[in-house]
Write a protein that holds these residues in place. Sequence first.
Motif, PDB file in Angstrom:
ATOM      1  N   THR A 103       0.798  -1.444   0.057  1.00 54.17           N
ATOM      2  CA  THR A 103      -0.069  -0.258   0.024  1.00 54.17           C
ATOM      3  C   THR A 103       0.867   1.361   0.013  1.00 54.17           C
ATOM      4  O   THR A 103       0.701   2.090   0.736  1.00 54.17           O
ATOM      5  CB  THR A 103      -0.994  -0.100   1.018  1.00 54.17           C
ATOM      6  OG1 THR A 103      -0.398  -0.377   2.501  1.00 54.17           O
ATOM      7  CG2 THR A 103      -2.072  -0.995   0.812  1.00 54.17           C
ATOM      8  N   GLY A 104       1.823   1.295  -0.773  1.00 58.85           N
ATOM      9  CA  GLY A 104       2.502   2.559  -1.147  1.00 58.85           C
ATOM     10  C   GLY A 104       3.648   2.969  -0.318  1.00 58.85           C
ATOM     11  O   GLY A 104       4.130   2.604   0.978  1.00 58.85           O
ATOM     12  N   ASP A 105       4.334   4.247  -0.724  1.00 59.57           N
ATOM     13  CA  ASP A 105       5.712   4.644  -0.426  1.00 59.57           C
ATOM     14  C   ASP A 105       6.818   3.701  -0.280  1.00 59.57           C
ATOM     15  O   ASP A 105       7.347   3.329   0.655  1.00 59.57           O
ATOM     16  CB  ASP A 105       5.304   5.292   1.065  1.00 59.57           C
ATOM     17  CG  ASP A 105       4.908   6.591   1.290  1.00 59.57           C
ATOM     18  OD1 ASP A 105       4.552   7.149   0.221  1.00 59.57           O
ATOM     19  OD2 ASP A 105       4.735   7.188   2.290  1.00 59.57           O
ATOM     20  N   GLY A 116       1.975   5.713  -2.732  1.00 58.12           N
ATOM     21  CA  GLY A 116       1.953   6.420  -1.312  1.00 58.12           C
ATOM     22  C   GLY A 116       2.405   8.102  -1.803  1.00 58.12           C
ATOM     23  O   GLY A 116       2.729   8.304  -3.088  1.00 58.12           O
ATOM     24  N   ASN A 117       2.164   8.870  -0.679  1.00 58.87           N
ATOM     25  CA  ASN A 117       2.410  10.250  -1.045  1.00 58.87           C
ATOM     26  C   ASN A 117       3.846  10.541  -1.332  1.00 58.87           C
ATOM     27  O   ASN A 117       3.890  11.433  -2.106  1.00 58.87           O
ATOM     28  CB  ASN A 117       1.923  11.101   0.241  1.00 58.87           C
ATOM     29  CG  ASN A 117       2.493  10.754   1.622  1.00 58.87           C
ATOM     30  OD1 ASN A 117       2.378   9.726   1.978  1.00 58.87           O
ATOM     31  ND2 ASN A 117       3.308  11.572   2.175  1.00 58.87           N
ATOM     32  N   HIS A 118       4.522   9.846  -0.803  1.00 62.67           N
ATOM     33  CA  HIS A 118       5.941   9.943  -1.064  1.00 62.67           C
ATOM     34  C   HIS A 118       6.371   9.647  -2.414  1.00 62.67           C
ATOM     35  O   HIS A 118       7.651  10.127  -2.996  1.00 62.67           O
ATOM     36  CB  HIS A 118       7.113   9.235   0.023  1.00 62.67           C
ATOM     37  CG  HIS A 118       7.223  10.109   1.112  1.00 62.67           C
ATOM     38  ND1 HIS A 118       8.112  11.073   1.208  1.00 62.67           N
ATOM     39  CD2 HIS A 118       6.337  10.011   2.314  1.00 62.67           C
ATOM     40  CE1 HIS A 118       7.961  11.504   2.504  1.00 62.67           C
ATOM     41  NE2 HIS A 118       6.973  11.075   3.303  1.00 62.67           N
ATOM     42  N   ASP A 119       5.759   8.918  -3.372  1.00 57.43           N
ATOM     43  CA  ASP A 119       6.036   8.353  -4.430  1.00 57.43           C
ATOM     44  C   ASP A 119       5.851   9.287  -5.599  1.00 57.43           C
ATOM     45  O   ASP A 119       6.110   9.221  -6.760  1.00 57.43           O
ATOM     46  CB  ASP A 119       5.163   7.202  -4.875  1.00 57.43           C
ATOM     47  CG  ASP A 119       5.386   5.938  -4.017  1.00 57.43           C
ATOM     48  OD1 ASP A 119       6.642   5.834  -3.640  1.00 57.43           O
ATOM     49  OD2 ASP A 119       4.611   5.129  -3.811  1.00 57.43           O
ATOM     50  N   TYR A 120       5.181  10.665  -5.127  1.00 58.28           N
ATOM     51  CA  TYR A 120       5.054  11.651  -6.151  1.00 58.28           C
ATOM     52  C   TYR A 120       6.143  12.634  -6.324  1.00 58.28           C
ATOM     53  O   TYR A 120       6.072  13.527  -6.965  1.00 58.28           O
ATOM     54  CB  TYR A 120       3.731  12.439  -5.797  1.00 58.28           C
ATOM     55  CG  TYR A 120       2.531  11.540  -6.175  1.00 58.28           C
ATOM     56  CD1 TYR A 120       1.950  11.281  -7.196  1.00 58.28           C
ATOM     57  CD2 TYR A 120       2.080  10.672  -4.936  1.00 58.28           C
ATOM     58  CE1 TYR A 120       0.619  10.567  -7.349  1.00 58.28           C
ATOM     59  CE2 TYR A 120       0.942   9.873  -5.238  1.00 58.28           C
ATOM     60  CZ  TYR A 120       0.059   9.801  -6.390  1.00 58.28           C
ATOM     61  OH  TYR A 120      -0.826   9.085  -6.541  1.00 58.28           O
ATOM     62  N   GLY A 121       7.269  12.616  -5.209  1.00 52.26           N
ATOM     63  CA  GLY A 121       8.413  13.388  -5.246  1.00 52.26           C
ATOM     64  C   GLY A 121       7.781  15.016  -4.790  1.00 52.26           C
ATOM     65  O   GLY A 121       8.376  15.958  -5.468  1.00 52.26           O
ATOM     66  N   GLU A 122       6.980  14.930  -4.121  1.00 48.09           N
ATOM     67  CA  GLU A 122       6.519  16.375  -3.645  1.00 48.09           C
ATOM     68  C   GLU A 122       7.214  17.202  -2.590  1.00 48.09           C
ATOM     69  O   GLU A 122       6.851  18.286  -2.804  1.00 48.09           O
ATOM     70  CB  GLU A 122       5.067  16.210  -3.069  1.00 48.09           C
ATOM     71  CG  GLU A 122       3.981  15.465  -4.060  1.00 48.09           C
ATOM     72  CD  GLU A 122       3.477  16.415  -5.019  1.00 48.09           C
ATOM     73  OE1 GLU A 122       2.746  17.474  -4.625  1.00 48.09           O
ATOM     74  OE2 GLU A 122       3.569  16.333  -6.220  1.00 48.09           O
ATOM     75  N   TYR A 123       8.228  16.630  -2.184  1.00 44.75           N
ATOM     76  CA  TYR A 123       8.900  17.010  -0.887  1.00 44.75           C
ATOM     77  C   TYR A 123      10.321  17.676  -0.924  1.00 44.75           C
ATOM     78  O   TYR A 123      11.024  17.906  -0.319  1.00 44.75           O
ATOM     79  CB  TYR A 123       8.856  16.198   0.304  1.00 44.75           C
ATOM     80  CG  TYR A 123       7.370  15.625   0.590  1.00 44.75           C
ATOM     81  CD1 TYR A 123       6.405  16.598   0.975  1.00 44.75           C
ATOM     82  CD2 TYR A 123       7.023  14.451   0.482  1.00 44.75           C
ATOM     83  CE1 TYR A 123       5.163  16.107   1.191  1.00 44.75           C
ATOM     84  CE2 TYR A 123       5.968  13.791   0.461  1.00 44.75           C
ATOM     85  CZ  TYR A 123       4.982  14.498   0.848  1.00 44.75           C
ATOM     86  OH  TYR A 123       3.639  14.126   1.084  1.00 44.75           O
ATOM     87  N   ILE A 124      10.407  17.817  -2.382  1.00 47.62           N
ATOM     88  CA  ILE A 124      11.962  18.609  -2.721  1.00 47.62           C
ATOM     89  C   ILE A 124      11.589  19.577  -3.704  1.00 47.62           C
ATOM     90  O   ILE A 124      10.673  19.700  -4.578  1.00 47.62           O
ATOM     91  CB  ILE A 124      13.146  17.391  -3.207  1.00 47.62           C
ATOM     92  CG1 ILE A 124      12.685  16.777  -4.531  1.00 47.62           C
ATOM     93  CG2 ILE A 124      13.313  16.345  -2.131  1.00 47.62           C
ATOM     94  CD1 ILE A 124      13.884  15.949  -5.248  1.00 47.62           C
ATOM     95  N   ASP A 125      12.893  20.278  -4.139  1.00 47.42           N
ATOM     96  CA  ASP A 125      12.566  21.506  -5.072  1.00 47.42           C
ATOM     97  C   ASP A 125      13.249  20.601  -6.298  1.00 47.42           C
ATOM     98  O   ASP A 125      14.606  20.362  -6.391  1.00 47.42           O
ATOM     99  CB  ASP A 125      13.431  22.521  -4.728  1.00 47.42           C
ATOM    100  CG  ASP A 125      12.615  23.313  -3.499  1.00 47.42           C
ATOM    101  OD1 ASP A 125      11.421  23.351  -3.470  1.00 47.42           O
ATOM    102  OD2 ASP A 125      13.250  24.154  -2.862  1.00 47.42           O
TER     103      ASP A 125
END
Length: 409
Positions: A198-200, A231-240
């Motif tokens: 179930t992700g990440d 999961g939410n981390h799989d989208y690469g949302e937390y870096i520039d």
Amino acid sequence: MFRWIFLLFFVALIEVYAFQAFKTITKTKWVLVSYQLISLLAIVYIFYQFSQFDRRVGQNSKTLLTFGILLLILIPKLILTFFMLLEDVYRVFYGTIAHYTDNNNDSFLPNRRKFVSQIALVIAAVPFTSLIYGMTKGKYNFRVIKQTLFFPDLPDDFDGFTITQISDIHSGSFDDPEKIQYAIDLINEQKTDMMLFTGDIVNTHAKEMYPWIETFNKIDTHQYGKFAVLGNHDYGEYIDWPSQKAKDENFEAIKNVYGQIGFDLLLNQHKKIKKGASEIAIVGVENWGKSFKQAGDLNKASEGLSKEDFKILMSHDPSHWEYEVKKDDKHFQLTLSGHTHGLQFGIEIPGIISWSPVQYVYKQWAGLYENLGRYIYVNRGLGFHAYPGRVGIWPEITVFELKKGQKVA
């Protein structure tokens, strides 16, 4: 500017009070100097590492270690500060009374009592040693948790069907191949009919998983398939990212990684699983979180399914169940999630206590929950993130057995 002033004041406050606890129980100069020196070096290291954090890179081994050290010194010192502050309240209160009732009292504040500092240090030692254990042993203290779930509408041929669930690998945090192989061996020992993830799979970058592909490819083939969701981390949302193109390429690479370890990635879609004359639906949505990315589309994923179909939904963030799934007319009998990690910190004694600070954020944070005959299970995660360890909330492999009928009380 005010934020930095407040931070410096806060650090100074807890350092002064923590030092008072040590100073009360010992006057040995080299012990006190050593304590001050270690504290200073730790603070300098933490501030330096946080100042060097690169949002183009994101979390790495240094940030994991830094956050671990931060918790290691902050939590025990906060406990010491709490006790010393309480003692100061007492000292001021006692001193005020003594000042007006005892004319021979020359000192306004009574001396600190040694036993208070001793109690404070003993209590502070509990999270200190626990955090060290969590960083050295606890993060790989894998547990297999077995759940038997009863459903009146489970198709006859699926009575006794077994499923293994894992979640939140966060491969970028791994540092011990032998321990990860042990986890894979535990998964394979379960010999279930189906495998769900179930992700990440990563913290941010697809390349984090590359060293572990061969290891995770050792997960046995399951007769009825291996399925996964993002999961939410799989989208690469937390870096520039340097460009949107680079971010998109990383996202595509992450989706490909799921396939490279033998999982069928469900992107707002479902698959029918046939067994004998019966079938169930495995429904997979992209991430949908109340406070995180909302790419999940429950209607699209379940298009063509009816209320009467037996459905197992994979949705990474359990807040999806709370805000959408459990109210949906299609009646999703079982939802499997992860995401919370149980905060990797808490106390769980089966049948006695189950507590973690994360429960004040998520209503469903670890284990099994039910609402009007619909269930959600929140897996505690296989990996770890931010804090490089686990205390009391251990990494989990879940095994479900589906049974037809009502649970006997």
